[in-house]
Design a protein around this motif. Sequence first.
Motif, short mmCIF file in Angstrom:
data_model
loop_
_atom_site.label_atom_id
_atom_site.label_comp_id
_atom_site.label_asym_id
_atom_site.label_seq_id
_atom_site.Cartn_x
_atom_site.Cartn_y
_atom_site.Cartn_z
N SER A 1 1.63 10.91 6.11
CA SER A 1 0.82 10.87 4.89
C SER A 1 0.45 12.29 4.48
CB SER A 1 -0.46 10.05 5.12
OG SER A 1 -1.28 10.05 3.98
N LEU A 2 0.75 12.64 3.22
CA LEU A 2 0.46 13.96 2.69
C LEU A 2 0.19 13.88 1.19
CD1 LEU A 2 3.06 16.48 4.22
CD2 LEU A 2 0.60 16.45 4.61
N PRO A 3 -0.63 14.77 0.64
CA PRO A 3 -0.78 14.84 -0.81
C PRO A 3 0.52 15.30 -1.47
CG PRO A 3 -2.58 15.97 0.31
CD PRO A 3 -1.53 15.69 1.34
N ARG A 4 0.85 14.74 -2.60
CA ARG A 4 2.04 15.15 -3.32
C ARG A 4 1.87 16.52 -3.99
NH1 ARG A 4 6.04 10.90 -4.48
NH2 ARG A 4 5.42 9.07 -3.29
N SER A 5 0.67 17.06 -3.95
CA SER A 5 0.44 18.41 -4.46
C SER A 5 0.95 19.48 -3.50
CB SER A 5 -1.06 18.63 -4.72
OG SER A 5 -1.80 18.44 -3.52
N ALA A 6 1.26 19.09 -2.26
CA ALA A 6 1.80 20.04 -1.29
C ALA A 6 3.17 20.53 -1.76
CB ALA A 6 1.93 19.38 0.08
N LEU B 1 0.79 6.73 -7.10
CA LEU B 1 -0.15 6.59 -8.21
C LEU B 1 -1.44 7.34 -7.94
CD1 LEU B 1 0.36 2.80 -8.93
CD2 LEU B 1 1.21 4.73 -10.27
N ASN B 2 -1.78 7.55 -6.69
CA ASN B 2 -2.95 8.35 -6.31
C ASN B 2 -2.56 9.72 -5.80
OD1 ASN B 2 -4.68 6.36 -7.06
ND2 ASN B 2 -5.20 5.69 -5.00
N GLY B 3 -1.31 10.13 -6.11
CA GLY B 3 -0.87 11.46 -5.72
C GLY B 3 -0.62 11.64 -4.25
N MET B 4 -0.14 10.58 -3.57
CA MET B 4 0.05 10.65 -2.14
C MET B 4 1.46 10.24 -1.73
SD MET B 4 -2.88 11.59 -0.85
CE MET B 4 -2.55 11.23 0.87
N PHE B 5 1.96 10.86 -0.64
CA PHE B 5 3.08 10.34 0.11
C PHE B 5 2.47 9.48 1.22
CE2 PHE B 5 5.18 14.38 -1.27
CZ PHE B 5 6.27 13.82 -1.92
N ILE B 6 2.83 8.20 1.29
CA ILE B 6 2.32 7.33 2.34
C ILE B 6 3.48 6.56 2.96
CG2 ILE B 6 0.78 5.41 2.92
CD1 ILE B 6 -0.90 6.14 0.50
N PHE B 7 3.68 6.74 4.25
CA PHE B 7 4.74 6.04 4.97
C PHE B 7 4.18 5.52 6.28
CE2 PHE B 7 6.63 9.66 2.67
CZ PHE B 7 7.38 8.96 1.74
N ASP B 8 4.30 4.23 6.50
CA ASP B 8 3.78 3.61 7.71
C ASP B 8 4.92 2.88 8.42
OD1 ASP B 8 2.22 2.53 9.70
OD2 ASP B 8 1.29 1.01 8.43
N THR C 1 0.82 -1.21 0.00
CA THR C 1 0.00 0.00 0.00
C THR C 1 0.85 1.26 0.00
OG1 THR C 1 -1.81 -1.13 1.15
CG2 THR C 1 -1.76 1.28 1.26
N ALA C 2 1.86 1.31 0.85
CA ALA C 2 2.71 2.48 0.94
C ALA C 2 3.51 2.67 -0.35
CB ALA C 2 3.66 2.36 2.13
N SER C 3 3.97 1.59 -0.94
CA SER C 3 4.78 1.68 -2.15
C SER C 3 4.00 2.28 -3.32
CB SER C 3 5.30 0.29 -2.54
OG SER C 3 6.16 -0.23 -1.56
N ALA C 4 2.69 2.03 -3.37
CA ALA C 4 1.88 2.47 -4.50
C ALA C 4 1.23 3.83 -4.28
CB ALA C 4 0.80 1.42 -4.78
N GLY C 5 1.54 4.53 -3.20
CA GLY C 5 0.87 5.79 -2.89
C GLY C 5 0.96 6.85 -3.97
#
Length: 319
Positions: free
Chosen positions: A287-292, A246-253, A240-244
Amino acid sequence: MSNNTDNGINTNEKDDTRLLYTLGEALGEMPSDDETRQAWEAFEAKHNRLSRKRRAIRVAIAALATAAVVASAIFLLPWNRLTGDQYGMGSFVAANLPEGVVRTSGNRTTAISTPTATTLAVDLSDGTHVLLGPGSRIEYPTDFNAKEERAVKLDGMAHFDVRHDVERPFVVEADGVRTEVLGTVFDVKAYHNVKPTVTLYSGRVRVSGGDRGKTVTLKPGQKATLDGQRKVNVAQADLTASAGWLNGMFIFDDERLENVMNDIGSWYNVTIAFADRKAATTRVHFSLPRSASLPDVLRALNDMGIGTFTLTDNKVTVK
């Protein structure tokens, strides 16, 4: 006393707190990436001039919000990097990137390059779909030969959805890592100065560390990491974190800060330097949007109290 306050608490701050509780009230009920993005945009629009107290709430929103994304395939590899010897192992190094998308064709080959914070859909002649990531370059035959393997060269980041063809394996050559598939979804990370990693989401891939390296076959949900001696080590992966992205997200858990900063560095094309190598091992939930914007991302990290992040001359220093 103004109507906007209640017992010394500003109404806007109460709204922010309610939003924070909404995003994080159920430990097993995390919001979607769209909800996270909408919360960030609403918060950012209302707080152009945030105090440190309000920025801390924004960080908490980002830290508590995690996205459930569809498993997918990514390639993260370096291209045309500047020298990174002075930054130490594990540090992303900025590249000389074009200002816009660049396409070149010649000798039956096509090459496409992307600038910072840009993704681009590319369809190959065999039916394989590619999403090229930021600061990346892909080179491929304009038409694949029916009797040969389907080989492409990649530097940077890309999502591959490979068309199944049992008689023509699909091969990606990237920074000394060779990944061979028949039809599958997977990712590769091989930034300059960073250990290459291949993660498998579905199907089957064979991974080797070069002509003399050992070849391993991965199962879905596994990742292979190449060490300094090109030895392949296999472990479980967080898909899930690796694919973030693709939906415009930074995801780190529960991710190492070193890996978090490498991802941030590759997205904004900014060099990462750890002045304190101990900080690199800090575990982060983020977790943050990559648009930031990059300043907003660094401000959020600073407010989390996990270190000091400063940006100078296109280099982020972590202490």
